[in-house]
Enzyme design. Structure first.
Site, PDB file in Angstrom:
ATOM      1  N   GLY A   1       0.936  -1.184   0.016  1.00 53.31           N
ATOM      2  CA  GLY A   1       0.073  -0.039   0.095  1.00 53.31           C
ATOM      3  C   GLY A   1       0.832   1.486  -0.113  1.00 53.31           C
ATOM      4  O   GLY A   1       1.871   1.117  -0.631  1.00 53.31           O
ATOM      5  N   SER A   2       0.355   2.142   0.646  1.00 52.10           N
ATOM      6  CA  SER A   2       0.973   3.536   0.610  1.00 52.10           C
ATOM      7  C   SER A   2       2.434   3.543   1.371  1.00 52.10           C
ATOM      8  O   SER A   2       3.171   4.468   0.921  1.00 52.10           O
ATOM      9  CB  SER A   2       0.291   4.627   1.445  1.00 52.10           C
ATOM     10  OG  SER A   2      -1.139   4.624   0.906  1.00 52.10           O
TER      11      SER A   2
END
Lengths: 423, 612
Positions: free
Chosen positions: B315-316
């Protein structure tokens, strides 16, 4: 095959029976040595004893085929066989697989591996017999002498290059052949070899200095004897003593600078200079304890404990004699040694009754090879010879060894059976 | 010399003589050994020999501060040598004492016999000290049986089960692989017990004793000539901080996921938490098999070490990786801005509303999706690579250099490599026709990318170090000060210059301290930290909550990654837990008991929730 029945009548049964006895004793001992891990039958093909049985079958079949072949075949093809063996040794050097530091196997895949050095002895025996068996061969003749040396030293050198010092040493056994065939000085060589071995041991046990004093005083005595009796040939004696003085210093140098550490330690252990029972002396101690614990009557078949607890290394191959010593005791040792001596004497006696020089010489070669194997192997297990890994003929586990020795013997039996046909 | 054939034939007698002399010498020597030498025959007079293995003490395990994590306790194996068992013994009483049935007795004897009549087999394993005291008193009535002391592991604080690993009975494959082992031996099966098996195990010794018909030991055989002393195993000091580890396990209670904390300057793992976990004492002793099966069949799979075998889309948290590669390739500068249209952006939406157009530090603080998609696109389309495929290959190489897509292969068994898709993979999947839009998810750490928590923690560590890392490992030192494997002390350069890290660190710092920072609620009092939230999309349920962080910013002492499965946003669970871990490690306590309490009591494990 008109002579199928007659060949059975003509073979030397006492020799074959001694051979069979040794092979069966070996098989039973391998079975017993393998009993430490679980129960299995003697026919179990996953075990050493089962595999040995398979090799016994193969050896028997090959031996039988040899008896059916024309006796002249081996004389005629001796040099071809020799060439093939030399090539195999070269192949091993190039492609061989490393096992235990010695590169000596050719792997054919599927679990079949051959050790060409086992067959090299056979090839050399045939080639030497062929060479010296010629009408015009005479060891007093330089050409014959050099030819014989080459025939022996080429395979010996190749085996040595595989770092298999034990097998290379076996080639020394051809000195018996050369002695019997009248090599000038062969007797002296054997005597000097024994003397050199003695000097070697004493130099290490005492010291080069003490040895020089001992040899020096012996020389003084000899000198006095020669001068007082006005005997001739003094200069020869001077040479011999000079040689031994040089030898003393060479021993010191070779021992500390040329030998590999493990070889040095093995020799020290044998001489009692090094009591490293946990390290290099381990094998020797264990094998002596195993044999010694057998007593006179032995502990009984399959009842050995030392050899079952993995104390004795390589107990199914090089140290198979331990199992016999422990389980069958002194009576077993006696039987085995008498069988070997009987076999060797029988071969020599049969060799002497041959009409063909080829057959006689070959017989001597076979006897010599077997003798050196037995002497080194049993000598090693009872602590008279440093640890050198070579198999006990007919007894040790190993297909190449059993097959090679069987072929060796079968060829000789065939020559002998054929002797009456020679006019 | 006379070389006539007749004379030469006489030489046979010399040769036969030599054979005979050697044979006689051998027989004399054998007679001396086998008949005259009484030393070697002590066993002949009614004694049997017993071969008692002397098991060495296995090496102890300590944490980085010298706190004992694993030690040994003595247990007793009742051994049997089937060939020595008398047929007239009172088996009824014996079975009662051992608490086994008559059938079981027979079965055990048969099993031992199948192994060997002469060698000892374990009859009843791991008898406690108390039972041992009772049985040993009457053992004289049972020839062929004897006790052998052995040690089992004990874990005083019952933490770090997966890291420490377990020891179990040896299997056939292991037996065949190493001749050191014998049947009935125990070997390390997981964790450091497995990896450092050779160092921990020491060397077995042996005692050969003579035993009379009354099963009494009569002393060492041959004055102990065959005996050897056991050599104890090496102690191991781990990089693990036991206090931090225990704290992490408490925080993770009731959640599924993992925490990996690394000391950036050494690569030593400070905390290695996977949840759910179990008490390592369960896999010790006679209850081992039963407990092991229970754990194995537990639907929550507590035996799995999620920190190395769980693979997740980062993810981020992957945005720093893309930022760094973009900087290093010269595709962007810290001042580069990309336009963000919030949730209306294409081809990737932004989940946050923030001012446009952010620069790199802003984009990290706000976790701006379009920014990192653009940065990724600019990198792989960079004209200096020629075409996008070449650009992608550069990007792939850089991710490898950053420790992704492959195992570290240090001292952590069963590690998984994760996944960074190769160019060949896309060529095959799209028939060679793909571009930056096709693979846009990579820009924000989604798509085919999979990382392990260990790899994520290493990303945090290499950012903390500004460009290098030491492969994460568990060991700190051996008790005898011998060198630890070189691989673990070899610095790995990522190939990204130190100057590029300044802006990344500043961005990560504002994740805690900036006005819009995604983890501003988890700011640690008195400690400036850097971090990054992540939310990994999970097709099977709620999103996974991810956080990576390091602290203090100026001189990082700890770097970590946290994954809470189904925990939702990174800021909800992972960020607060990360902040507590860093605070605990640096200060030794937390000044935020309310947050601590909320995190420890929070339950987001579906299975536990359902039960309530």
């Amino acid at each position: 095959m008109t002579d199928r029945n007659s060949i059975i009548g003509k073979v030397d049964w006492p020799l074959l029976l001694m051979y069979f006895a040794l092979v069966v004793i070996g098989w039973l001992s391998i079975y017993s040595a393998g009993m430490s891990e679980g129960y299995h039958t003697i026919y179990d093909m996953s075990q050493f004893c089962g595999k040995q049985m398979m090799w016994m079958g193969i050896s028997l079949a090959v031996g039988f085929v040899i008896l059916l072949l024309d006796a002249k075949f081996f004389d005629a093809f001796a040099f071809w066989i020799y060439t093939v063996v030399i090539l195999l040794l070269l192949v091993v050097l190039v492609y061989g697989r490393a096992t235990k530091g010695a590169t000596s196997w050719i792997d054919f895949g599927g679990g079949i591996k051959l050790q060409p050095s086992e067959f090299a002895k056979l090839g050399t025996a045939l080639a030497l017999a062929c060479l010296l068996g010629r009408q015009d061969a005479d060891l007093r003749d330089r050409k014959t002498r050099i030819g014989s040396y080459l025939v022996i030293l080429i395979p010996a050198g190749l085996v040595l290059l595989q770092h298999d010092a034990g097998s290379a040493l076996v080639f020394a056994s051809f000195i018996f052949v050369l002695y019997r065939e009248g090599l000038p000085g062969a007797g002296a060589i054997m005597l000097i070899a024994v003397a050199a071995a003695t000097v070697f041991v004493l130099t290490l046990l005492w010291s080069p200095k003490v040895m020089c004093i001992v040899i020096g005083s012996m020389f003084a005595l000899t000198l006095a004897y020669y001068l007082l009796n006005k005997k001739k040939g003094l200069w020869k004696m001077v040479m011999v003593f000079a040689f031994f003085i040089a030898f003393v210093f060479a021993v010191d140098y070779v021992f500390f600078n040329v030998l590999e550490p493990h070889q040095r330690i093995r020799i020290e252990v044998i001489l009692g200079l090094n009591d490293d029972i946990k390290g290099a002396g381990y094998n020797l101690h264990q094998s002596r304890i195993a044999i010694g614990s057998g007593g006179f009557w032995g502990k009984g078949f399959l009842q050995g404990t030392q050899t079952k607890y993995d104390f004795v290394p390589e107990q199914h191959t090089d140290f198979i004699f331990c199992t016999i010593g422990e389980e069958s005791g002194f009576k077993g040792s006696l039987v085995v040694i008498l069988l070997y001596i009987g076999l060797l004497v029988r071969i020599i006696r049969l060799a002497e009754r041959q009409k063909l020089a080829f057959s006689r010489i070959y017989g001597y070669a076979v006897a010599g090879i077997i003798f050196v194997h037995v002497a080194i192997n049993i000598g090693m297990t009872i602590g008279l010879v440093p640890v050198i890994g070579i198999p006990l003929p007919f007894l040790s586990y190993g297909g190449s060894s059993l097959l090679a020795f069987t072929i060796m013997l079968a060829i000789f039996v065939k020559q002998d059976a054929n002797r009456l046909k020679i006019l | 010399m006379n070389y006539s054939p007749k004379n030469l034939a006489r030489r046979q007698y010399v040769i036969i003589g030599i054979f005979a002399v050697v044979g006689v010498v051998f027989l004399i020597k054998l007679f001396a050994l086998q008949v005259l030498d009484k030393d070697l025959k002590q066993s002949a007079d009614n004694n049997v020999l017993r071969y008692v293995t002397q098991y060495p003490a296995r090496g102890k395990v300590f944490d980085r501060n010298g706190k004992l994590l694993v030690y040994n306790e003595a247990v007793y194996d009742l051994m049997v040598v089937p060939g020595q068992v008398s047929k007239t013994i009172d088996t009824m009483e014996f079975c009662r004492l051992l608490n086994i049935s008559k059938d079981s007795y027979v079965e055990r004897i048969v099993k031992a016999k199948n192994h060997s009549r002469i060698k000892a087999s374990v009859f009843v394993a791991q008898i406690s000290k108390e039972d041992y005291a009772h049985i040993v008193e009457i053992l004289y009535r049972y020839p062929g049986f004897f006790f052998q002391t052995r040690t089992i592991r004990h874990y005083p604080s019952a933490i770090a089960a997966h890291t420490l690993g377990d020891i179990g009975p040896i299997d056939q494959k292991q037996l065949d692989a190493d001749p050191y082992y014998k049947r009935d031996d125990y070997v390390g099966q997981s964790g450091i017990e497995k990896f450092y098996e050779k160092e921990l195990r020491g060397k077995k010794g042996l005692r050969v004793v003579m035993v009379d018909v009354h099963n009494r030991e009569k002393g060492s055989y041959l004055n102990g000539m065959l005996d050897s002393l056991p050599v104890p195993g090496k102690d191991i000091y781990l990089g693990l901080d036991a206090q931090l580890q225990a704290y992490g396990e408490q925080l993770m209670h009731g959640k599924i996921g993992s925490i990996v904390a690394i000391e950036p300057k050494t690569g030593q793992i400070l905390a290695f938490v996977t949840s759910p976990t179990y008490d390592p004492n369960l896999l010790v002793g006679r209850a081992r098999a039963e407990n092991y099966n229970k754990l194995l069949n537990n639907p929550e799979k507590p035996l799995i070490n999620r920190a190395i075998s769980g693979t997740y889309p980062p993810g981020s948290t992957f945005k720093m990786v893309n930022g760094l590669i973009a900087l290093q390739s010269g595709s962007i500068t810290p001042a580069t801005q990309f336009h963000c249209n919030g949730p209306g952006s294409t081809p990737i939406k932004c989940t946050h509303f923030h001012g446009s157009s952010p620069d790199l530090a802003n984009a990290i603080e706000n976790s701006c999706n379009p920014y990192f998609y653009e940065a990724f696109k600019t990198t792989i389309n960079n004209s200096k690579f020629g075409d996008i495929k070449k650009g992608y290959e550069y990007w792939y190489q850089m991710t490898q250099a950053l420790g992704l897509g492959h195992k570290f292969d240090t001292d952590i068994p069963y590690e998984r490599p994760g996944n960074i898709p190769t160019r060949a993979y896309y060529d095959k999947a799209y028939g060679g026709r793909w571009n930056s839009v096709t693979i846009r998810s990579l820009g924000i750490g989604q798509g085919e990318i999979l990382v392990t928590p260990l790899q994520l923690a290493n990303i945090a560590a290499l950012i903390a170090n500004e460009g290098y890392y030491y492969p994460p490992h568990l060991i700190r030192a051996f008790g005898d000060s011998t060198a630890i494997p070189e691989k673990m002390t070899t610095r790995v350069e990522t190939g990204i210059e130190q100057r590029h890290f300044k802006v990344i660190k500043a961005g990560m710092n504002s994740v805690f301290e900036g006005a819009h920072g995604t983890a501003r609620g988890s700011k640690i009092p008195g400690i400036s930290a850097g971090g990054k939230t992540g939310t990994a999309q999970n097709p099977h349920g709620d999103n996974h909550s991810i956080f990576i962080a390091f602290a203090p910013v100026d001189d990082p002492k700890i770097a970590l990654s946290i994954i809470i499965e189904n925990g939702g946003y990174g800021s909800t669970w992972a960020a607060p837990i990360a902040s507590l871990m860093m605070e605990k490690y640096i200060k030794g306590y937390s000044e935020r008991p309310a947050v601590e309490d909320r995190m420890m009591k929070g339950v987001i494990n579906y299975a536990i929730k359902k039960k309530k």
